[in-house]
Design an enzyme around this catalytic site. Structure first.
Site, PDB file in Angstrom:
ATOM      1  N   CYS A  60      -1.326  -9.382  16.170  1.00  0.00           N
ATOM      2  CA  CYS A  60      -0.293  -9.130  15.439  1.00  0.00           C
ATOM      3  C   CYS A  60       0.337  -8.202  15.291  1.00  0.00           C
ATOM      4  O   CYS A  60       1.198  -7.255  14.574  1.00  0.00           O
ATOM      5  CB  CYS A  60      -1.357  -9.353  14.017  1.00  0.00           C
ATOM      6  SG  CYS A  60      -3.015  -8.452  13.782  1.00  0.00           S
ATOM      7  N   ASP A 143      -1.300 -25.377 -14.544  1.00  0.00           N
ATOM      8  CA  ASP A 143      -0.929 -24.137 -13.087  1.00  0.00           C
ATOM      9  C   ASP A 143      -1.460 -23.909 -12.325  1.00  0.00           C
ATOM     10  O   ASP A 143      -3.260 -24.505 -12.895  1.00  0.00           O
ATOM     11  CB  ASP A 143      -0.351 -23.122 -14.641  1.00  0.00           C
ATOM     12  CG  ASP A 143       0.010 -21.411 -13.694  1.00  0.00           C
ATOM     13  OD1 ASP A 143       0.635 -21.721 -12.984  1.00  0.00           O
ATOM     14  OD2 ASP A 143      -0.519 -20.585 -14.337  1.00  0.00           O
ATOM     15  N   ASP A 209       4.559 -25.501 -13.397  1.00  0.00           N
ATOM     16  CA  ASP A 209       4.795 -23.871 -13.562  1.00  0.00           C
ATOM     17  C   ASP A 209       5.510 -23.618 -12.181  1.00  0.00           C
ATOM     18  O   ASP A 209       5.164 -24.090 -11.631  1.00  0.00           O
ATOM     19  CB  ASP A 209       3.601 -22.676 -13.866  1.00  0.00           C
ATOM     20  CG  ASP A 209       3.715 -21.188 -13.949  1.00  0.00           C
ATOM     21  OD1 ASP A 209       5.467 -21.312 -13.834  1.00  0.00           O
ATOM     22  OD2 ASP A 209       3.209 -21.432 -14.360  1.00  0.00           O
TER      23      ASP A 209
END
Length: 323
Positions: A60, A143, A209
């Site tokens: 990375c 949610d 949501d």
DNA sequence: GCGACAG
DNA sequence: ATCTTGTCGC
């Protein structure tokens, strides 16, 4: 869900893309996002690199910003610079020397996000709205709360006439797919389907949501959930993903149309005493614009309609209790 | 510096 | 969405 296996292997697929960057070369967050299939994923690329479980194997440190500057690194920019120079990449003042020459863009990829986008484009043809009577008796709000890879989806079921909660459930599910704007459904649908299966009463409509057809491709989370379950759904977002608010909303004028390319995609609704900003309401599936707005307003004692608000509180409490 | 894209 | 002290306003 059609592409469930792709969703489950998404992160590993990403790390193997990163591993394609050769020693002595660098690539960028944006290039990786494009190789995943959408430049909207650039921030998710950064997040997944930050969560890299195998720094020794997945390089990375070879991912930098598109302007040639270093970008972030968990163990500090100095360490990132040191690793790159050891591999023969020169860095001066936090900037890659000969950036164009060492930039690697030739990723071998099947572009998973393009596949997921195709799924959305096929599904959007099946969305219906405008044919409901709005006579829903049992209302649900859903949610999801998160803690790293763990999702806590919650559902709160309400009696519409009595305006009181009848049932509520929370479950725990592992998630792997990151948040990427316009691809939210692929992250939240599996947890939501899980908690929905817990409910004893099948709701007549679910308030979600997130957006319904108020989405760049008219295929937000609420619409996706509606198609997946055949249950009518309404999308309720706290901030705007796309579209143009046609008029100001305030205490005098609580509702405004939201349009995209001239056509109606939803409404901005300002309810609740202390609410400063509106919420964004759009049909998910099998609900009209008008009934979506009426239903949401009916439950808006606060800025967010009660069933969603309750689901949010339940999910958050459960997550915190687990930690 | 601006714009900014659900959760 | 989460990370979190202090501050502002009703």
């Amino acid at each position: 869900m059609e592409n469930l296996s792709l969703i489950r292997s998404f992160r590993e697929k990403f790390y193997s893309l990163v591993s394609q960057i050769p020693e002595g070369r660098v690539s960028t967050y944006g290039e990786l996002a494009r190789s995943l299939g959408s430049n909207r994923a650039a921030r998710a690329v950064g997040k997944m690199l930050n969560e890299n479980p195998r720094p020794e194997v997945v390089p990375c440190h070879r991912v930098v910003k598109s302007d040639g500057t270093l970008g972030g690194y968990d163990r500090g920019k100095e360490e990132k610079k040191k690793l790159l120079e050891k591999e023969g990449v020169s860095v001066e003042d936090e900037e890659i020397v000969n950036f164009e020459e060492v930039l690697f863009t030739d990723f071998q990829s099947d572009k998973p996000l393009e596949t997921l986008r195709e799924e959305q484009m096929e599904l959007k043809e099946k969305v219906s709205f405008g044919d409901d009577e709005g006579d829903f008796a049992t209302i649900a709000g859903v949610d999801v709360s998160y803690s790293e890879q763990r999702a806590y989806p919650a559902i709160s079921l309400w009696d519409r006439k009595k305006k009181e909660e009848k049932e509520a459930y929370v479950t725990k599910v592992e998630v792997d797919f990151p948040y990427i704007p316009t691809f939210l459904a692929f992250r939240e649908l599996p947890p939501l389907l899980d908690v929905l299966s817990e409910a004893e009463t099948k709701p007549d409509v679910v308030m979600v949501d997130g957006n319904g057809v108020m989405h760049p491709h008219e295929m937000g989370l609420a619409s996706h959930l509606g198609l997946e379950t055949k249950i009518p759904t309404v999308g309720v977002a706290k901030s705007k993903l796309c579209g143009k608010i046609m008029e100001d909303v305030d205490k005098q004028n609580r509702v405004s149309e939201v349009r995209k390319d001239g056509s109606l995609i939803g409404h901005a609704v300002l309810e609740g005493e202390r609410a400063k900003n509106p919420i964004y309401v759009s049909p998910g599936h099998k609900v009209s614009h008008e009934n979506a707005v009426d239903l949401v307003r009916e439950f808006c004692q606060y800025k967010v309609p009660d069933p969603i608000r309750r689901a949010h509180i339940k999910a958050t409490k459960r997550r915190k209790k687990d930690e």
